[in-house]
Enzyme design. Structure first.
Site: not given
Ligand code: NAP
Length: 313
Positions: A136, A139-140
């Protein structure tokens, strides 16, 4: 422990679940929606959504899901912050147990549990998950400011992840096992126009290389599938974007699944092999997998559940 009974019980809260719940509540059926582990589903980790009809400009995935959920609540849907851990479809009402211990029963059940990221399945991937290996970018991606990253995959998700990572990383290498992408042409044009992105064709990741303590990714051992040549790509991280697998483990042995684990539904219908149980969205769709098609099948499931309640109860 608490017991909740619904005329229509919906599990999963992506576009399919939300749409099924909105339609069921508006048909005046007491509707409970059990959100699941990822409230709002995959769109909540999506970047900008540009192809959901109704919005001239791109919208944020989490925003779109908040709106769908709010629409459901406004229509009278009871939303439970719980995820299911057990399912019993032997008899009606169908029984679903939540992680909280709560028991949910439904005269009808609409399964909208979606799909989760597929992983490469190599041993080193497990070692570095959360330490440089991710599925992701939303997200990261932030952890890779000023660093070099690789993405593996050749579909829309991989291209989208690669593009988004250029906002953080200095260089993005997209590794694909073939020599053409299956991503949309418009996405590919954006990719090829981006100078930070470098594509490595016909190549698979054999191993993720790095340090053990603390775990950190340093490179990838890759193989060219045409020449069998092994080489090392230096990188600080790997984003895996190679598709999804349906979330159907809980239904094994109860609902008919295809070889890939997708719930089998009747032709032009969301009906499963159990009367009164319907499936909508990515959990039953190995082909289209779009937010709008998930919403469409969610609508179909609600209409079919309504007919079932009218005819049989
Ligand atoms: P996908 O379209 O199924 O693509 C998966 C990619 O991963 C393929 O290129 C495949 O290679 C590759 N792959 C699969 N298993 C692999 C393995 N073990 N090792 C290496 N490569 C592997 O999946 P997706 O990109 O996640 O997209 C899923 C759906 O969501 C699609 O319908 C897509 O259109 C949609 N989506 C849309 C958007 C958007 O519209 N903005 C964004 C993201 C996703 P091959 O090509 O060789 O099979």
């Amino acid at each position: 422990m608490a017991n909740y009974h619904a005329k229509v019980l919906v599990v999963g809260s992506g576009p399919a679940g939300c749409t099924a719940a909105i339609y069921s509540a508006r048909a005046n059926h007491h509707t409970i929606l059990v959100e699941g582990l990822q409230p709002g589903g995959q769109l909540t980790i999506s970047l900008e959504v540009e192809n959901y009809p109704g919005f001239e400009q791109a919208v944020q995935g989490p925003w779109l899901m908040e709106k769908m959920m709010a629409q459901g609540k406004h229509a009278g849907v009871v939303v439970m912050e719980d995820s299911i851990v057990k399912v019993d479809l032997q008899e009606r009402p169908f029984t679903v147990t939540g992680d909280s211990g709560a028991i949910y029963t439904g005269e009808t059940l609409i399964v909208c549990t979606g799909a989760s990221a597929r992983w490469l399945g190599i041993e080193s991937e497990e070692r570095y998950k959360g330490f440089g290996v991710s599925a992701c970018a939303t997200c990261d991606g932030f952890f890779f400011v000023g660093k070099e990253v690789c993405v593996v995959g050749g579909g829309n998700a991989a291209v989208e992840e690669a593009l988004s990572l250029t906002n953080h990383a200095t260089r993005v290498t997209l590794i694909h096992r073939r020599n053409s992408f299956r991503a949309e042409r418009m996405m590919q044009d954006r990719l090829f126009a981006n100078e930070k992105i470098h594509v490595v064709w016909d190549t698979v990741v054999e191993e993720i290389l790095g340090e053990e303590r603390p775990p950190s990714v340093k490179g990838l051992k890759v193989k060219n599938v045409k020449t069998n040549r092994i080489s090392i790509i230096k990188t600080d991280g790997l984003f895996v974007a190679i598709g999804h697998i349906p979330n159907t483990d809980l239904f094994k042995g109860q609902l008919s699944l295809d070889a890939e684990g997708y719930i089998i539904t009747a032709h032009d219908s969301t009906a499963t092999n159990i009367p009164g149980v319907f499936a909508a969205g990515d959990v039953q769709d190995p082909v289209y997998r779009q937010a709008v098609t998930a919403a469409g099948t969610g609508c179909m499931a609600a209409i079919e559940a309504d007919r079932f309640l009218t005819l049989y109860l």
